[in-house]
Design a protein around this motif. Sequence first.
Motif, mmCIF file in Angstrom:
data_model
loop_
_atom_site.group_PDB
_atom_site.id
_atom_site.type_symbol
_atom_site.label_atom_id
_atom_site.label_comp_id
_atom_site.label_asym_id
_atom_site.label_seq_id
_atom_site.Cartn_x
_atom_site.Cartn_y
_atom_site.Cartn_z
ATOM 1 N N ILE A 218 0.848 -1.193 0.000
ATOM 2 C CA ILE A 218 0.000 0.000 0.000
ATOM 3 C C ILE A 218 0.879 1.236 0.000
ATOM 4 C CG2 ILE A 218 -1.713 1.324 1.289
ATOM 5 C CD1 ILE A 218 -2.778 -1.241 2.413
ATOM 6 N N VAL A 219 1.842 1.245 0.917
ATOM 7 C CA VAL A 219 2.711 2.414 1.039
ATOM 8 C C VAL A 219 3.410 2.671 -0.277
ATOM 9 C CG1 VAL A 219 4.751 3.313 2.182
ATOM 10 C CG2 VAL A 219 3.039 2.096 3.498
ATOM 11 N N VAL A 222 0.916 3.922 -2.919
ATOM 12 C CA VAL A 222 0.474 5.288 -2.640
ATOM 13 C C VAL A 222 1.595 6.257 -2.980
ATOM 14 C CG1 VAL A 222 -0.159 6.904 -0.816
ATOM 15 C CG2 VAL A 222 -1.198 4.653 -0.871
ATOM 16 N N ARG A 223 2.799 5.881 -2.608
ATOM 17 C CA ARG A 223 3.934 6.759 -2.875
ATOM 18 C C ARG A 223 4.069 7.021 -4.380
ATOM 19 N NH1 ARG A 223 9.297 6.334 -3.867
ATOM 20 N NH2 ARG A 223 9.160 4.084 -4.058
ATOM 21 N N VAL A 226 1.280 9.216 -5.688
ATOM 22 C CA VAL A 226 1.475 10.613 -5.281
ATOM 23 C C VAL A 226 2.548 11.245 -6.155
ATOM 24 C CG1 VAL A 226 2.298 12.104 -3.427
ATOM 25 C CG2 VAL A 226 0.681 10.280 -2.928
#
Lengths: 230, 138
Positions: A218-219, A222-223, A226
Motif C-alpha cells: 500500500i505504502v 500510494v507513494r 502521489v
Amino acid sequence: MSDLISSLYPPPPPYVRFFTAENVQRAAELRRQHGPDADKVLSETKDLRFLVPPLPPNKPQYRSFGDIWNFEDKFITLEESGIQQLYEEADNVEEETFTVERIEELKKMTKSLLLNFLEFTGLLAKNPAQAHVKIEQIRVILINLHHLLNSYRLHQSREGLILKMEEKIRNDTETIQKIEDTCLQVEERIRSLVWREKDVEVEHVDNSQNTEPSREQIVESVRKSVLEGA
Amino acid sequence: MTDRLTQLQICLDQLSDMFFASLSYVDQNHAAVRLTEGDEMLPDPDHNPPPETEFKANLTELTSDIILKTRQILTIIDTLPGVGVSKDEQLKRIESLSQELAEIEKQKAQTLQRKEKLGSMVDDLIVQVSEGIAQTRD
C-alpha cells in the motif's frame, strides 16, 4: 411595637451567653469523665444545660414563618388542605399520573374561571355586597387548577427525562454515523490510490490481483501515485 | 425557555393579574352617573375619567386580552406532553431507553477507537510516503 422592630435582625437568643470558651471546655471535660451519661450530667449542671444538643423533633410537622410544614415531602390532597375539590375522579387514580380526564377538567375549570370572572364583574356592578361569595368561588377554582397542575409536575419530570434521553440517543447515533462516513471516505481514498497503481502493475504481476495488498505494498503504491500526480 | 407546566402556571397567574388589573381600571376610570335625573354634575378635581370612547376602547382591549390569555392557556393544556401515560409505563420506557443509551455509548467508543486507528494509519502512510519521496529525490 416600635422597639420590637428597632433592629434589622432579631437579637440572638438569651442562652448564647452560656456558650463561653470556659463552659465549652468544662462540658468537654465532663463528657470525657462520664461517657454515655454525659448528656444527663450536663443537663443537671448549672450553666451547662444549654450545651446539650436538643433532640431531633419527633413530630411530623414544624412551624416556620407562621406556617405549618411537614418534615416529610408528601403530596397534600385538596381535602387535606380544606379546599373543595371541584373535579371528579376515579378512586384508584394515582395522584402522580396524568389522565385525559384531568386535561378535560383543566379546560373545563379554565372556562369556568372566565365565566366566574364575568359573573363577578356583573355582581360588582349590581350587588357588591354579594361579591365575596364569587371571590371565594374564583379562589377555589384557581386553587384547584394549581393543584392539578402541581400534581402533574412529577409526571412531567419523568416525561422530560424520557425526551432528553431520546435526544441524546439520536445525537449519538448521528455522531457515530458521521464518524463512520468519514472513516469510509478515508479508506476509500486510500484504496483508490492503491488500486490506481495496481491497474498499472497488473500487466506485470498477475497474481497480486486477488490478494489483499500488504502494508508495504500500500505504502509503495500510494507513494508512486502521489509522485505521479506531482 | 421554561417547561410547559411552568409556562401554564405563569399564564394562570397572569390571568388572575389581568382580572385584577381590569377591575382596577374600571373602578378608577369609569365616568360618574347621576343618581336622579336632573341632578347637577359637580366637577371633581381628583377624578378625571377618560372620554367615553377611549374608556370603551380600553375595556374592549382588556377583555380581548383576557380572552386571548384564556385561549393561550387552553392551547398549552392541549400540548402538555405524556398525557394518558401511566407512571409504570414511563418508568419502563426510561429503563429501556437507558439500556439503549448504554448500548449506543459502547458503539460510540468502538467507533472512536476505529477512527483513532485509521488516523494513526494515515499518519504512518503520510510519513512513509514522504520519506519515500524524499529518498527518490536524492
